[in-house]
Scaffold this motif. Structure first.
Motif, PDB file in Angstrom:
ATOM      1  N   LEU A 298       0.830  -1.200   0.000  1.00 15.77           N
ATOM      2  CA  LEU A 298       0.000   0.000   0.000  1.00 15.77           C
ATOM      3  C   LEU A 298       0.870   1.257   0.000  1.00 15.77           C
ATOM      4  N   ILE A 299       1.852   1.273   0.873  1.00 14.56           N
ATOM      5  CA  ILE A 299       2.698   2.457   1.013  1.00 14.56           C
ATOM      6  C   ILE A 299       3.450   2.738  -0.283  1.00 14.56           C
ATOM      7  N   ARG A 300       4.046   1.703  -0.882  1.00 12.77           N
ATOM      8  CA  ARG A 300       4.776   1.904  -2.141  1.00 12.77           C
ATOM      9  C   ARG A 300       3.879   2.497  -3.214  1.00 12.77           C
ATOM     10  N   HIS A 301       2.667   1.961  -3.300  1.00 18.94           N
ATOM     11  CA  HIS A 301       1.752   2.423  -4.338  1.00 18.94           C
ATOM     12  C   HIS A 301       1.330   3.885  -4.108  1.00 18.94           C
ATOM     13  N   TYR A 302       0.885   4.194  -2.893  1.00 22.20           N
ATOM     14  CA  TYR A 302       0.388   5.549  -2.642  1.00 22.20           C
ATOM     15  C   TYR A 302       1.520   6.584  -2.658  1.00 22.20           C
ATOM     16  N   TRP A 303       2.697   6.171  -2.247  1.00 20.09           N
ATOM     17  CA  TRP A 303       3.855   7.063  -2.321  1.00 20.09           C
ATOM     18  C   TRP A 303       4.140   7.425  -3.782  1.00 20.09           C
ATOM     19  N   ARG A 304       4.133   6.414  -4.646  1.00 15.33           N
ATOM     20  CA  ARG A 304       4.354   6.650  -6.081  1.00 15.33           C
ATOM     21  C   ARG A 304       3.250   7.534  -6.655  1.00 15.33           C
ATOM     22  N   GLN A 305       2.017   7.271  -6.252  1.00 16.88           N
ATOM     23  CA  GLN A 305       0.894   8.082  -6.727  1.00 16.88           C
ATOM     24  C   GLN A 305       1.051   9.544  -6.323  1.00 16.88           C
ATOM     25  N   ARG A 306       1.461   9.755  -5.071  1.00 19.27           N
ATOM     26  CA  ARG A 306       1.680  11.135  -4.622  1.00 19.27           C
ATOM     27  C   ARG A 306       2.714  11.833  -5.482  1.00 19.27           C
ATOM     28  N   ASP A 307       3.834  11.152  -5.740  1.00 17.23           N
ATOM     29  CA  ASP A 307       4.908  11.768  -6.503  1.00 17.23           C
ATOM     30  C   ASP A 307       4.477  12.085  -7.933  1.00 17.23           C
ATOM     31  N   ILE A 308       3.658  11.218  -8.507  1.00 16.14           N
ATOM     32  CA  ILE A 308       3.150  11.467  -9.861  1.00 16.14           C
ATOM     33  C   ILE A 308       2.283  12.722  -9.876  1.00 16.14           C
ATOM     34  N   MET A 309       1.395  12.839  -8.887  1.00 14.81           N
ATOM     35  CA  MET A 309       0.532  14.022  -8.834  1.00 14.81           C
ATOM     36  C   MET A 309       1.347  15.283  -8.593  1.00 14.81           C
ATOM     37  N   VAL A 310       2.291  15.233  -7.673  1.00 16.42           N
ATOM     38  CA  VAL A 310       3.102  16.416  -7.361  1.00 16.42           C
ATOM     39  C   VAL A 310       3.912  16.851  -8.583  1.00 16.42           C
ATOM     40  N   THR A 311       4.489  15.909  -9.289  1.00 16.39           N
ATOM     41  CA  THR A 311       5.248  16.239 -10.497  1.00 16.39           C
ATOM     42  C   THR A 311       4.354  16.915 -11.527  1.00 16.39           C
ATOM     43  N   ALA A 312       3.157  16.391 -11.708  1.00 18.33           N
ATOM     44  CA  ALA A 312       2.230  16.974 -12.677  1.00 18.33           C
ATOM     45  C   ALA A 312       1.810  18.379 -12.259  1.00 18.33           C
ATOM     46  N   ILE A 313       1.563  18.582 -10.981  1.00 18.60           N
ATOM     47  CA  ILE A 313       1.159  19.910 -10.500  1.00 18.60           C
ATOM     48  C   ILE A 313       2.276  20.923 -10.731  1.00 18.60           C
ATOM     49  N   ARG A 314       3.487  20.541 -10.389  1.00 11.59           N
ATOM     50  CA  ARG A 314       4.607  21.466 -10.577  1.00 11.59           C
ATOM     51  C   ARG A 314       4.839  21.779 -12.047  1.00 11.59           C
ATOM     52  N   SER A 315       4.591  20.797 -12.905  1.00 11.87           N
ATOM     53  CA  SER A 315       4.761  21.019 -14.340  1.00 11.87           C
ATOM     54  C   SER A 315       3.650  21.880 -14.920  1.00 11.87           C
ATOM     55  N   GLU A 316       2.406  21.606 -14.523  1.00 18.21           N
ATOM     56  CA  GLU A 316       1.246  22.251 -15.142  1.00 18.21           C
ATOM     57  C   GLU A 316       0.883  23.590 -14.486  1.00 18.21           C
ATOM     58  N   LEU A 317       1.084  23.705 -13.175  1.00 18.37           N
ATOM     59  CA  LEU A 317       0.623  24.887 -12.456  1.00 18.37           C
ATOM     60  C   LEU A 317       1.755  25.723 -11.859  1.00 18.37           C
ATOM     61  N   GLY A 318       2.917  25.128 -11.702  1.00 14.04           N
ATOM     62  CA  GLY A 318       4.086  25.877 -11.268  1.00 14.04           C
ATOM     63  C   GLY A 318       3.856  26.705 -10.022  1.00 14.04           C
ATOM     64  N   ASP A 319       4.225  27.990 -10.093  1.00 13.68           N
ATOM     65  CA  ASP A 319       4.115  28.884  -8.940  1.00 13.68           C
ATOM     66  C   ASP A 319       2.705  29.419  -8.726  1.00 13.68           C
ATOM     67  N   GLU A 320       1.766  29.011  -9.547  1.00 15.67           N
ATOM     68  CA  GLU A 320       0.385  29.476  -9.361  1.00 15.67           C
ATOM     69  C   GLU A 320      -0.243  28.908  -8.086  1.00 15.67           C
ATOM     70  N   VAL A 321       0.282  27.772  -7.606  1.00 14.08           N
ATOM     71  CA  VAL A 321      -0.300  27.123  -6.432  1.00 14.08           C
ATOM     72  C   VAL A 321       0.794  26.816  -5.423  1.00 14.08           C
ATOM     73  N   SER A 322       0.378  26.580  -4.184  1.00 14.26           N
ATOM     74  CA  SER A 322       1.291  26.119  -3.141  1.00 14.26           C
ATOM     75  C   SER A 322       0.623  24.986  -2.382  1.00 14.26           C
ATOM     76  N   PHE A 323       1.451  24.159  -1.710  1.00 15.03           N
ATOM     77  CA  PHE A 323       0.922  23.037  -0.929  1.00 15.03           C
ATOM     78  C   PHE A 323       2.013  22.516  -0.012  1.00 15.03           C
ATOM     79  N   GLU A 324       1.586  21.869   1.072  1.00 15.89           N
ATOM     80  CA  GLU A 324       2.494  21.110   1.918  1.00 15.89           C
ATOM     81  C   GLU A 324       2.604  19.704   1.341  1.00 15.89           C
ATOM     82  N   LEU A 325       3.819  19.179   1.264  1.00 11.90           N
ATOM     83  CA  LEU A 325       4.017  17.842   0.718  1.00 11.90           C
ATOM     84  C   LEU A 325       3.607  16.808   1.766  1.00 11.90           C
TER      85      LEU A 325
END
Length: 413
Positions: A298-325
């Motif tokens: 479970l942990i491996r899967h959700y950790w990977r999922q988080r990283d995929i979403m974070v990478t996409a957000i940083r690529s698509e939205l950049g400095d327009e948004v902020s979040f705690e990891l």
């Protein structure tokens, strides 16, 4: 006579029951829609074959007894498993202190019913879990919220409010509800110093802490946390659930509290035990499941999922948004510029084929207009990436529409 479409007399309903709000875009059913709003576990991780075998064993080995009110050996095994698992996290509890519930959300509702009279003070985090807010509203509570940051709820502000309430002769809270580990929706974790401070305040000001630990097992870093229950067992009602570690559809969770509180909680259950046949199945499952190996998956899967979403957000939205990891759990909490209203943007996002939960749902006073919650646990990796692309497109469209109406400062935070 056809009565299907006749309208019931809503004036006969209890005044405690508010109109149910729509949470997110959960009613969208188009097959190509990407549901980043759904706080669901990943279907692919359900132990289907083991559950099938366990259901057969519950019937074949325990037969009719498993289908009676009290069940067969399963409920007792579940209590022992919970006791042992809690001990591994530093929680020392006898089985008499454990109550199996219909998910952790029922635990919130039961704690609210146990402690609250209409008008009582309930203090919460801002933001907080929307179903908890609903439970407290149904009890007629007066809700007050305190902001979170990267270390969880700002306990100093809570202490200031307690001091002021006593000084001015106003009531202090009956309970403080918190999700201290991998917060829903904030994704943050309460620091040890703030945990100690909160436990001390509960003792000094005589309020209960309702500790919702639903995501504690989904820990990406391997770090363990001292529970609030461990710090103040006589002042804490602890909640957890099988929903995130096995499957939400089994609807099993648990509460741990002082035996006197549990005896009162059993009265609220009206003499019923929770889903004893389901407990029988889950007991058989836990006997054959290598739980630590399952949890690691479970942990491996959700950790990977988080990283995929974070990478996409940083690529698509950049400095327009902020979040705690987030370092565990299911959720990521996005903050847009102040001028953005995510409840309004939601309709544009639906046209683009993506859903989220607008931030206002997580506040008792409908604030949080420039926040939204995303779930990285449910969708597949490619759908996560595409969903963030659609969200970014919706944001650009929303921004352009409002720019044309004279809003010209979206680049500022």
């Amino acid at each position: 006579m056809n009565t299907v479409h006749q309208v019931p007399d809503l004036s006969r309903l209890s005044s405690r029951i508010p109109a149910a709000p729509s949470i997110g875009s959960t009613t969208v059913t188009k097959p190509d829609h990407i549901h980043l709003s759904f706080g669901f576990a990943a279907d692919s991780l359900f132990p289907l074959e083991a559950l099938e075998q366990s259901a057969q064993q519950a019937i074949r080995q325990d037969g009719a007894r498993a289908l009676q009110y009290s069940g067969a050996p399963g409920p007792a095994y579940i209590l022992d498993w919970i006791q042992s698992r809690a001990a591994s996290y530093g929680i020392d509890a006898e089985t008499a202190q454990i109550l199996v519930t219909n998910g952790a959300t029922q635990g919130i509702a039961l704690a609210a019913q146990l402690l609250l009279e209409p008008g009582d003070e309930v203090w919460v985090e801002a933001p907080t879990f929307f179903s908890a807010l609903q439970a407290f509203r149904l009890c007629g509570a007066s809700i007050r919220a305190f902001p979170i940051d990267g270390e969880g709820v700002q306990v100093d502000k809570l202490e200031e409010a307690l001091i002021a309430a006593v000084h001015e002769g106003r009531p202090v809270p009956k309970l403080f509800y918190t999700m201290p580990v991998y917060h829903n929706p904030g994704g943050v974790t309460l620091s040890l110093s703030r945990r100690r401070q909160l436990a001390d305040l509960a003792r000094r000001y005589n309020f209960y802490i309702v500790e919702d630990d639903a995501y504690a097992e989904l820990n990406f870093t391997g770090e363990t946390f001292i529970s609030l229950y461990e710090l103040a067992p006589e002042r804490t009602i602890y909640l957890n659930t099988f929903s995130k570690i096995i499957a939400p559809g089994i609807r099993l969770g648990w509460m741990i509290a002082h035996p006197l509180l549990v005896s009162r909680l059993r009265i609220l259950m009206l003499g019923s035990s929770t889903a004893v046949f389901t407990q029988e199945i889950v007991a058989h499952l836990l006997k054959q499941l290598d739980f630590e190996q399952h949890r690691a998956q479970l942990i491996r899967h959700y950790w990977r999922q988080r990283d995929i979403m974070v990478t996409a957000i940083r690529s698509e939205l950049g400095d327009e948004v902020s979040f705690e990891l987030p370092e565990g759990g299911f959720f990521l909490w996005l903050t847009f510029p102040d001028q953005v209203n995510t409840a309004e943007m939601q309709y544009i996002a639906e046209r683009h084929g993506v859903s989220y939960v607008a931030g206002s749902h997580f506040y008792h006073d409908d604030s949080g207009h420039n926040h939204l919650r995303l779930c990285f646990s449910y969708c597949t990796a490619d759908r996560l990436t595409e969903g963030i692309s659609r969200l970014a497109a919706a944001y650009r469209e929303y921004r352009e529409e409002h720019l044309h109406q004279g809003v010209d400062s979206y680049s500022q935070h």
